[in-house]
Design an enzyme around this catalytic site. Structure first.
Site, PDB file in Angstrom:
ATOM      1  N   CYS A 198      -8.881   5.124   2.655  1.00 22.26           N
ATOM      2  CA  CYS A 198      -9.533   4.949   1.349  1.00 22.26           C
ATOM      3  C   CYS A 198     -10.965   5.460   1.393  1.00 22.26           C
ATOM      4  CB  CYS A 198      -9.504   3.485   0.942  1.00 22.26           C
ATOM      5  SG  CYS A 198     -10.284   3.161  -0.643  1.00 22.26           S
ATOM      6  N   HIS A 258      -3.942   2.875  -3.963  1.00 20.86           N
ATOM      7  CA  HIS A 258      -4.749   2.374  -2.853  1.00 20.86           C
ATOM      8  C   HIS A 258      -4.006   2.658  -1.561  1.00 20.86           C
ATOM      9  CE1 HIS A 258      -7.641   0.268  -5.382  1.00 20.86           C
ATOM     10  NE2 HIS A 258      -6.616  -0.073  -6.141  1.00 20.86           N
TER      11      HIS A 258
END
Length: 112
Positions: free
Chosen positions: A34, A22
């Protein structure tokens, strides 16, 4: 951090890619790194399916943070070239994102 590893085969063609992690570049739902990486990778998989009529082999976790895709065998030469063009475009886009957001993602190229 998002790590994308792109594996090439002995013919210098993209065989697969594996994306893990992430970015944590912002709050959930506002993380532009992201969002960009997800849009590029999932958009490429969808384009391969829709434009090339190829079901690329995928493995992805339900919670996010992992996507693995592999080019299937047995494609016609023309379809294989089209899939490669889309994947090469994806790699260029991911490298552009990584260049600007080095603290949040990397792109590794594995040429065996």
């Amino acid at each position: 951090m998002i790590r994308v590893c792109v594996q090439y085969n002995e013919y210098d063609a993209i065989a697969s890619f594996d994306m893990r992690g992430h970015a944590e570049a912002g709050p959930h739902g506002q993380d532009i790194v992201c969002a960009g990486v997800s849009a590029v990778t999932i958009g490429t998989v969808n384009a391969i399916h829709t434009l090339c009529d190829v079901d690329i082999v995928t493995d992805m976790t339900d919670a996010g943070g992992h996507l693995m895709c592999r080019v299937p065998e047995g494609l016609t030469p023309r379809t294989y070239e089209d899939v490669q063009l889309l994947l090469k475009s994806m790699v260029l886009s991911l490298q552009a994102i990584a260049d600007v957001h080095q603290a949040y993602m990397t792109v590794e190229i594995d040429r065996r």
